[in-house]
Scaffold this motif. Structure first.
Motif, PDB file in Angstrom:
ATOM      1  N   TYR A 104       0.831  -1.207   0.000  1.00 57.26           N
ATOM      2  CA  TYR A 104       0.000   0.000   0.000  1.00 57.26           C
ATOM      3  C   TYR A 104       0.867   1.259   0.000  1.00 57.26           C
ATOM      4  N   ASP A 105       1.922   1.253   0.789  1.00 57.74           N
ATOM      5  CA  ASP A 105       2.818   2.418   0.819  1.00 57.74           C
ATOM      6  C   ASP A 105       3.387   2.700  -0.564  1.00 57.74           C
ATOM      7  N   ILE A 106       3.759   1.647  -1.267  1.00 58.35           N
ATOM      8  CA  ILE A 106       4.330   1.811  -2.610  1.00 58.35           C
ATOM      9  C   ILE A 106       3.287   2.381  -3.572  1.00 58.35           C
ATOM     10  N   VAL A 107       2.107   1.764  -3.623  1.00 62.13           N
ATOM     11  CA  VAL A 107       1.108   2.216  -4.605  1.00 62.13           C
ATOM     12  C   VAL A 107       0.532   3.581  -4.259  1.00 62.13           C
ATOM     13  N   SER A 108       0.359   3.869  -2.988  1.00 59.04           N
ATOM     14  CA  SER A 108      -0.193   5.189  -2.646  1.00 59.04           C
ATOM     15  C   SER A 108       0.820   6.287  -2.953  1.00 59.04           C
ATOM     16  N   HIS A 109       2.103   5.977  -2.782  1.00 62.59           N
ATOM     17  CA  HIS A 109       3.154   6.943  -3.121  1.00 62.59           C
ATOM     18  C   HIS A 109       3.274   7.106  -4.637  1.00 62.59           C
ATOM     19  N   THR A 110       3.202   6.000  -5.351  1.00 55.72           N
ATOM     20  CA  THR A 110       3.405   6.010  -6.801  1.00 55.72           C
ATOM     21  C   THR A 110       2.174   6.495  -7.560  1.00 55.72           C
ATOM     22  N   TYR A 111       1.006   6.003  -7.182  1.00 60.99           N
ATOM     23  CA  TYR A 111      -0.211   6.277  -7.947  1.00 60.99           C
ATOM     24  C   TYR A 111      -1.212   7.180  -7.239  1.00 60.99           C
ATOM     25  N   GLY A 112      -1.072   7.348  -5.931  1.00 59.65           N
ATOM     26  CA  GLY A 112      -2.008   8.155  -5.164  1.00 59.65           C
ATOM     27  C   GLY A 112      -2.894   7.288  -4.278  1.00 59.65           C
ATOM     28  N   LYS A 113      -3.352   7.864  -3.187  1.00 62.77           N
ATOM     29  CA  LYS A 113      -4.132   7.121  -2.191  1.00 62.77           C
ATOM     30  C   LYS A 113      -5.517   6.705  -2.686  1.00 62.77           C
ATOM     31  N   LEU A 114      -6.010   7.351  -3.712  1.00 61.29           N
ATOM     32  CA  LEU A 114      -7.331   7.004  -4.246  1.00 61.29           C
ATOM     33  C   LEU A 114      -7.244   6.285  -5.591  1.00 61.29           C
ATOM     34  N   SER A 115      -6.053   5.841  -5.927  1.00 60.58           N
ATOM     35  CA  SER A 115      -5.868   5.132  -7.193  1.00 60.58           C
ATOM     36  C   SER A 115      -6.481   3.732  -7.126  1.00 60.58           C
ATOM     37  N   GLU A 116      -6.687   3.158  -8.290  1.00 57.47           N
ATOM     38  CA  GLU A 116      -7.198   1.791  -8.358  1.00 57.47           C
ATOM     39  C   GLU A 116      -6.251   0.834  -7.639  1.00 57.47           C
ATOM     40  N   HIS A 117      -4.948   1.051  -7.786  1.00 55.88           N
ATOM     41  CA  HIS A 117      -3.953   0.191  -7.144  1.00 55.88           C
ATOM     42  C   HIS A 117      -4.032   0.287  -5.619  1.00 55.88           C
ATOM     43  N   ALA A 118      -4.159   1.502  -5.106  1.00 57.55           N
ATOM     44  CA  ALA A 118      -4.251   1.696  -3.658  1.00 57.55           C
ATOM     45  C   ALA A 118      -5.542   1.076  -3.118  1.00 57.55           C
ATOM     46  N   MET A 119      -6.633   1.244  -3.861  1.00 49.49           N
ATOM     47  CA  MET A 119      -7.905   0.669  -3.420  1.00 49.49           C
ATOM     48  C   MET A 119      -7.832  -0.858  -3.416  1.00 49.49           C
ATOM     49  N   LYS A 120      -7.107  -1.430  -4.371  1.00 53.60           N
ATOM     50  CA  LYS A 120      -6.950  -2.890  -4.390  1.00 53.60           C
ATOM     51  C   LYS A 120      -6.203  -3.352  -3.146  1.00 53.60           C
ATOM     52  N   GLN A 121      -5.167  -2.623  -2.757  1.00 58.79           N
ATOM     53  CA  GLN A 121      -4.408  -2.992  -1.563  1.00 58.79           C
ATOM     54  C   GLN A 121      -5.279  -2.897  -0.312  1.00 58.79           C
ATOM     55  N   ILE A 122      -6.067  -1.844  -0.216  1.00 64.16           N
ATOM     56  CA  ILE A 122      -6.955  -1.686   0.937  1.00 64.16           C
ATOM     57  C   ILE A 122      -7.981  -2.819   0.952  1.00 64.16           C
ATOM     58  N   SER A 123      -8.487  -3.162  -0.221  1.00 63.63           N
ATOM     59  CA  SER A 123      -9.445  -4.261  -0.314  1.00 63.63           C
ATOM     60  C   SER A 123      -8.808  -5.573   0.143  1.00 63.63           C
ATOM     61  N   LEU A 124      -7.572  -5.806  -0.231  1.00 61.67           N
ATOM     62  CA  LEU A 124      -6.858  -7.009   0.219  1.00 61.67           C
ATOM     63  C   LEU A 124      -6.647  -6.998   1.729  1.00 61.67           C
TER      64      LEU A 124
END
Length: 167
Positions: free
Chosen positions: A61-81
């Protein structure tokens, strides 16, 4: 496919080695590490090592929120996991909180029909179904159906999946 605890231990060792090599080559915050991190978290989940899995998912999550943003699809996938992990660990209040926080964050930017809401509605439906709160489970299933139909049409496979949550 790893089916025994011995196989999961082997997978864990291999994934850690792969991650170490890739981190050395790519750096600790490269988005290409996400797949390997999530795979390792999956192995930990299968071994019921929930704390380790949580640490790994948070690293992702730290990687994707830093790279793509906290509301990105990638960050949301991590939160969902992470919410799914909490569910599997039977930490239902924690899973509910993760989902609700994600929904609240999304609602600040996206309409409630955005596909990013879908996994959180599905998770909440599952959690409330498991805890026998069928009224809330149905409510979130209906929200998932609305998002599915809006994004994928009324003939989509996703809609069938979400309809099955109502049963």
């Amino acid at each position: 496919s790893y089916s025994s605890s011995q196989d999961f231990t082997k997978a864990e060792i291999q994934l850690i080695k792969i991650l170490d090599i890739r981190k050395e080559k790519l750096g600790k915050f490269h988005p290409d590490l996400i797949f390997d991190l999530n795979s390792l978290a999956g192995v930990y989940i299968e071994q019921l090592k929930y704390i380790k899995a949580q640490e790994i998912l948070e690293e992702g999550y730290d990687i994707v929120s830093h790279t793509y943003g906290k509301l990105s699809e990638h960050a949301m996938k991590q939160i969902s996991l992470m919410a799914l992990l909490s569910y599997k660990a039977k930490k239902y209040p924690q899973a509910i909180t993760k989902c609700e926080e994600a929904i609240n964050s999304l609602s600040e930017v996206y309409p409630n029909t955005n596909a990013l809401y879908l996994p959180f509605y599905q998770r909440l439906s599952l959690i409330f179904k498991t805890t026998n709160d069928f009224k809330k489970a149905t409510n979130f299933s209906l929200k998932a159906l609305k998002v599915s139909e809006f994004n994928y049409g009324n003939q989509s496979t996703q809609l069938v999946v979400d309809l099955s949550l109502l049963v």
